[in-house]
Design a protein around this motif. Structure first.
Motif, PDB file in Angstrom:
ATOM      1  N   LEU A   1       0.823  -1.207   0.000  1.00 11.08           N
ATOM      2  CA  LEU A   1       0.000   0.000   0.000  1.00 11.08           C
ATOM      3  C   LEU A   1       0.859   1.261   0.000  1.00 11.08           C
ATOM      4  O   LEU A   1       0.525   2.249  -0.665  1.00 11.08           O
ATOM      5  N   ASP A   2       1.963   1.222   0.741  1.00  7.79           N
ATOM      6  CA  ASP A   2       2.868   2.384   0.763  1.00  7.79           C
ATOM      7  C   ASP A   2       3.455   2.639  -0.624  1.00  7.79           C
ATOM      8  O   ASP A   2       3.595   3.796  -1.051  1.00  7.79           O
ATOM      9  N   PHE A   3       3.804   1.562  -1.321  1.00  8.20           N
ATOM     10  CA  PHE A   3       4.341   1.690  -2.685  1.00  8.20           C
ATOM     11  C   PHE A   3       3.285   2.286  -3.614  1.00  8.20           C
ATOM     12  O   PHE A   3       3.569   3.206  -4.399  1.00  8.20           O
ATOM     13  N   LEU A   4       2.062   1.780  -3.509  1.00  6.42           N
ATOM     14  CA  LEU A   4       0.978   2.288  -4.342  1.00  6.42           C
ATOM     15  C   LEU A   4       0.692   3.753  -4.041  1.00  6.42           C
ATOM     16  O   LEU A   4       0.533   4.579  -4.956  1.00  6.42           O
ATOM     17  N   GLU A   5       0.642   4.105  -2.759  1.00  6.04           N
ATOM     18  CA  GLU A   5       0.361   5.485  -2.380  1.00  6.04           C
ATOM     19  C   GLU A   5       1.461   6.423  -2.845  1.00  6.04           C
ATOM     20  O   GLU A   5       1.191   7.544  -3.298  1.00  6.04           O
ATOM     21  N   LYS A   6       2.699   5.970  -2.759  1.00  3.43           N
ATOM     22  CA  LYS A   6       3.834   6.791  -3.178  1.00  3.43           C
ATOM     23  C   LYS A   6       3.730   7.163  -4.650  1.00  3.43           C
ATOM     24  O   LYS A   6       4.026   8.309  -5.046  1.00  3.43           O
ATOM     25  N   HIS A   7       3.303   6.228  -5.479  1.00  2.00           N
ATOM     26  CA  HIS A   7       3.323   6.452  -6.923  1.00  2.00           C
ATOM     27  C   HIS A   7       1.985   6.918  -7.496  1.00  2.00           C
ATOM     28  O   HIS A   7       1.976   7.649  -8.496  1.00  2.00           O
ATOM     29  N   ARG A   8       0.897   6.506  -6.885  1.00  5.34           N
ATOM     30  CA  ARG A   8      -0.409   6.879  -7.451  1.00  5.34           C
ATOM     31  C   ARG A   8      -1.215   7.778  -6.519  1.00  5.34           C
ATOM     32  O   ARG A   8      -1.994   8.619  -6.973  1.00  5.34           O
ATOM     33  N   GLY A   9      -1.023   7.610  -5.211  1.00  5.86           N
ATOM     34  CA  GLY A   9      -1.802   8.394  -4.265  1.00  5.86           C
ATOM     35  C   GLY A   9      -3.145   7.763  -3.959  1.00  5.86           C
ATOM     36  O   GLY A   9      -3.533   6.751  -4.531  1.00  5.86           O
ATOM     37  N   ARG A  10      -3.838   8.350  -3.033  1.00  6.30           N
ATOM     38  CA  ARG A  10      -5.167   7.889  -2.642  1.00  6.30           C
ATOM     39  C   ARG A  10      -6.239   8.741  -3.319  1.00  6.30           C
ATOM     40  O   ARG A  10      -5.931   9.824  -3.810  1.00  6.30           O
ATOM     41  N   PRO A  11      -7.494   8.286  -3.321  1.00  4.21           N
ATOM     42  CA  PRO A  11      -8.016   7.072  -2.684  1.00  4.21           C
ATOM     43  C   PRO A  11      -7.714   5.824  -3.505  1.00  4.21           C
ATOM     44  O   PRO A  11      -7.486   5.905  -4.714  1.00  4.21           O
ATOM     45  N   PHE A  12      -7.723   4.663  -2.843  1.00  2.00           N
ATOM     46  CA  PHE A  12      -7.546   3.389  -3.520  1.00  2.00           C
ATOM     47  C   PHE A  12      -8.936   2.882  -3.929  1.00  2.00           C
ATOM     48  O   PHE A  12      -9.791   2.648  -3.080  1.00  2.00           O
ATOM     49  N   GLU A  13      -9.119   2.692  -5.227  1.00  2.00           N
ATOM     50  CA  GLU A  13     -10.454   2.335  -5.714  1.00  2.00           C
ATOM     51  C   GLU A  13     -10.610   0.834  -5.951  1.00  2.00           C
ATOM     52  O   GLU A  13     -11.347   0.161  -5.248  1.00  2.00           O
TER      53      GLU A  13
ATOM     54  N   THR B   1       5.923 -21.755  17.035  1.00  2.00           N
ATOM     55  CA  THR B   1       6.162 -20.537  16.266  1.00  2.00           C
ATOM     56  C   THR B   1       6.716 -20.927  14.906  1.00  2.00           C
ATOM     57  O   THR B   1       7.695 -21.673  14.817  1.00  2.00           O
ATOM     58  N   VAL B   2       6.071 -20.450  13.863  1.00  2.00           N
ATOM     59  CA  VAL B   2       6.471 -20.765  12.491  1.00  2.00           C
ATOM     60  C   VAL B   2       7.028 -19.500  11.856  1.00  2.00           C
ATOM     61  O   VAL B   2       6.362 -18.458  11.842  1.00  2.00           O
ATOM     62  N   ALA B   3       8.252 -19.577  11.354  1.00  2.00           N
ATOM     63  CA  ALA B   3       8.890 -18.454  10.660  1.00  2.00           C
ATOM     64  C   ALA B   3       8.839 -18.721   9.162  1.00  2.00           C
ATOM     65  O   ALA B   3       9.288 -19.780   8.692  1.00  2.00           O
ATOM     66  N   VAL B   4       8.273 -17.766   8.432  1.00  2.00           N
ATOM     67  CA  VAL B   4       8.071 -17.900   6.995  1.00  2.00           C
ATOM     68  C   VAL B   4       8.876 -16.821   6.280  1.00  2.00           C
ATOM     69  O   VAL B   4       8.823 -15.647   6.649  1.00  2.00           O
ATOM     70  N   LYS B   5       9.620 -17.218   5.266  1.00  2.00           N
ATOM     71  CA  LYS B   5      10.470 -16.282   4.516  1.00  2.00           C
ATOM     72  C   LYS B   5       9.782 -15.882   3.213  1.00  2.00           C
ATOM     73  O   LYS B   5       9.602 -16.693   2.314  1.00  2.00           O
ATOM     74  N   TYR B   6       9.385 -14.620   3.137  1.00  2.00           N
ATOM     75  CA  TYR B   6       8.716 -14.089   1.955  1.00  2.00           C
ATOM     76  C   TYR B   6       9.705 -13.430   0.998  1.00  2.00           C
ATOM     77  O   TYR B   6      10.770 -12.966   1.404  1.00  2.00           O
ATOM     78  N   PHE B   7       9.312 -13.368  -0.257  1.00  2.00           N
ATOM     79  CA  PHE B   7       9.966 -12.503  -1.236  1.00  2.00           C
ATOM     80  C   PHE B   7       8.859 -11.903  -2.090  1.00  2.00           C
ATOM     81  O   PHE B   7       7.783 -12.492  -2.253  1.00  2.00           O
ATOM     82  N   TYR B   8       9.092 -10.704  -2.604  1.00  2.00           N
ATOM     83  CA  TYR B   8       8.042 -10.070  -3.394  1.00  2.00           C
ATOM     84  C   TYR B   8       8.630  -8.989  -4.281  1.00  2.00           C
ATOM     85  O   TYR B   8       9.723  -8.476  -4.029  1.00  2.00           O
ATOM     86  N   LEU B   9       7.880  -8.689  -5.343  1.00  2.00           N
ATOM     87  CA  LEU B   9       8.264  -7.595  -6.231  1.00  2.00           C
ATOM     88  C   LEU B   9       7.107  -6.618  -6.343  1.00  2.00           C
ATOM     89  O   LEU B   9       5.932  -7.001  -6.300  1.00  2.00           O
ATOM     90  N   LEU B  10       7.454  -5.358  -6.488  1.00  2.00           N
ATOM     91  CA  LEU B  10       6.502  -4.259  -6.679  1.00  2.00           C
ATOM     92  C   LEU B  10       6.906  -3.489  -7.919  1.00  2.00           C
ATOM     93  O   LEU B  10       8.097  -3.214  -8.121  1.00  2.00           O
ATOM     94  N   ALA B  11       5.940  -3.143  -8.743  1.00  2.00           N
ATOM     95  CA  ALA B  11       6.262  -2.399  -9.973  1.00  2.00           C
ATOM     96  C   ALA B  11       5.133  -1.427 -10.276  1.00  2.00           C
ATOM     97  O   ALA B  11       3.947  -1.766 -10.148  1.00  2.00           O
ATOM     98  N   CYS B  12       5.509  -0.219 -10.681  1.00  2.00           N
ATOM     99  CA  CYS B  12       4.553   0.841 -10.967  1.00  2.00           C
ATOM    100  C   CYS B  12       4.458   1.057 -12.471  1.00  2.00           C
ATOM    101  O   CYS B  12       5.458   1.356 -13.131  1.00  2.00           O
ATOM    102  N   LYS B  13       3.258   0.894 -13.016  1.00  2.00           N
ATOM    103  CA  LYS B  13       3.045   1.149 -14.447  1.00  2.00           C
ATOM    104  C   LYS B  13       3.284   2.624 -14.735  1.00  2.00           C
ATOM    105  O   LYS B  13       2.752   3.498 -14.039  1.00  2.00           O
ATOM    106  N   PRO B  14       4.080   2.942 -15.723  1.00  2.00           N
ATOM    107  CA  PRO B  14       4.379   4.355 -15.995  1.00  2.00           C
ATOM    108  C   PRO B  14       3.155   5.160 -16.412  1.00  2.00           C
ATOM    109  O   PRO B  14       2.177   4.607 -16.936  1.00  2.00           O
ATOM    110  N   GLN B  15       3.233   6.446 -16.188  1.00  2.00           N
ATOM    111  CA  GLN B  15       2.212   7.363 -16.684  1.00  2.00           C
ATOM    112  C   GLN B  15       2.265   7.391 -18.215  1.00  2.00           C
ATOM    113  O   GLN B  15       3.342   7.553 -18.788  1.00  2.00           O
ATOM    114  N   GLU B  16       1.133   7.206 -18.843  1.00  2.00           N
ATOM    115  CA  GLU B  16       1.101   7.192 -20.302  1.00  2.00           C
ATOM    116  C   GLU B  16       1.193   8.611 -20.832  1.00  2.00           C
ATOM    117  O   GLU B  16       0.678   9.555 -20.236  1.00  2.00           O
ATOM    118  N   THR B  17       1.868   8.760 -21.941  1.00  2.00           N
ATOM    119  CA  THR B  17       2.030  10.087 -22.555  1.00  2.00           C
ATOM    120  C   THR B  17       1.365  10.141 -23.927  1.00  2.00           C
ATOM    121  O   THR B  17       1.064   9.117 -24.538  1.00  2.00           O
TER     122      THR B  17
END
Length: 275
Positions: free
Chosen positions: A31-43, A259-275
């Motif tokens: 959500l922080d990544f999305l807010e940084k690049h697109r802003g709120r509100p989240f639709e 106690t179960v420890a789980v190792k996550y990995f993830y990618l985040l990518a922002c679609k560019p603004q179209e021109t």
């Protein structure tokens, strides 16, 4: 092609009962990544390969509308039984043919599902569906989860777990290779967006009964493949591992919390603004 391996009713029910969902902290990173690049509100958020809907429920707290999609009617049936929030809907569809208009979604995500898709086709479809400056988020976790229990040798406990995972390795789908993390790294490298992030070794811990840990591993595709091939061997393996873990923990009930420890990995990518 998309691999369809989780469509039995019993398997779908076990998904809801045992499969872990991302922590609130991990969702916050998206959500922080999305807010940084697109802003709120989240639709609109689209949760692709949603399974029994754990991740869809998490997203519903933050978006005006959330749609979970999956190819499996059995998985969606379970998800619908749990969907109490009015802003959640579910649709049956393939990941590569999403039923959404161009540039309509703020977020497209797949939580522990992307590795089963036709990955190049899905990435093209996600690009089509995302709004300009919308975010793509792909998450998964490693199979080699670690256990800990008070006054118990962690190394001894996890040696039993490692042997469990190693026994299941020959039943792993060739589609996944030795580790699905490589598929996500390849996807990250292939995405042409200038704003993207790769995160690895994000540890998340949670407490659960030992029986739930066993149920989680039993829901994996490799265990299910063994179960289909040799039910007696699969059940005996599970029983033996559970008994060995209880012996190391010096307990007599599989309801004992670990106690179960789980190792996550993830990618985040922002679609560019179209021109």
């Amino acid at each position: 092609m998309t691999y369809r391996l989780f469509e039995g009713k019993e398997h779908a029910a076990s998904y809801w009962k045992y499969r872990i969902s991302p922590s609130d902290h991990l969702i916050r990173q998206l959500l922080d990544f999305l807010e940084k690049h697109r802003g709120r509100p989240f639709e609109l958020a689209v949760d692709v390969g949603c399974g029994s809907g754990q991740g869809t429920l998490l997203l519903s707290k933050h978006f005006a509308s959330v749609v979970g999609t999956d190819v499996s009617p059995a998985q969606l049936e379970v998800a619908l039984q749990q969907a109490k929030e009015p802003n959640i809907t579910y649709k049956q569809s393939a990941a590569e043919e999403l039923p959404f208009a161009d540039s309509s979604a703020d977020l497209v995500t797949a939580m522990s599902a992307f590795h089963w898709f036709d990955r190049p086709r899905f990435l093209q479809e996600a690009h089509r569906v995302l709004k300009p400056q919308g975010s793509l988020a792909l998450l998964n976790y490693m199979i080699d989860m670690e256990l800990s229990y008070p006054d118990c040798c962690k190394n001894t406990l996890n040696q039993v777990c490692k042997e469990f995972y190693a026994t299941l390795q020959p039943y792993r789908s060739p589609h996944l290779g030795q580790s699905s993390i490589e598929l996500y790294r390849e996807a990250y490298a292939s995405i042409p967006y200038p704003n993207k992030e790769w995160h690895e070794c994000f540890w998340d811990t949670r407490s659960m009964p030992l029986s739930s840990y066993m149920g989680l591993v039993e829901s994996f595709s490799s265990y299910q493949a063994l179960l289909r091939k040799d039910p007696h061997k699969a059940n005996r393996l599970s029983q033996d591992v559970c008994e060995r873990l209880m012996c190391v923990m010096k307990v007599t009930s599989a309801d004992t919390e670990v106690t179960v420890a789980v190792k996550y990995f993830y990618l985040l990518a922002c679609k560019p603004q179209e021109t």
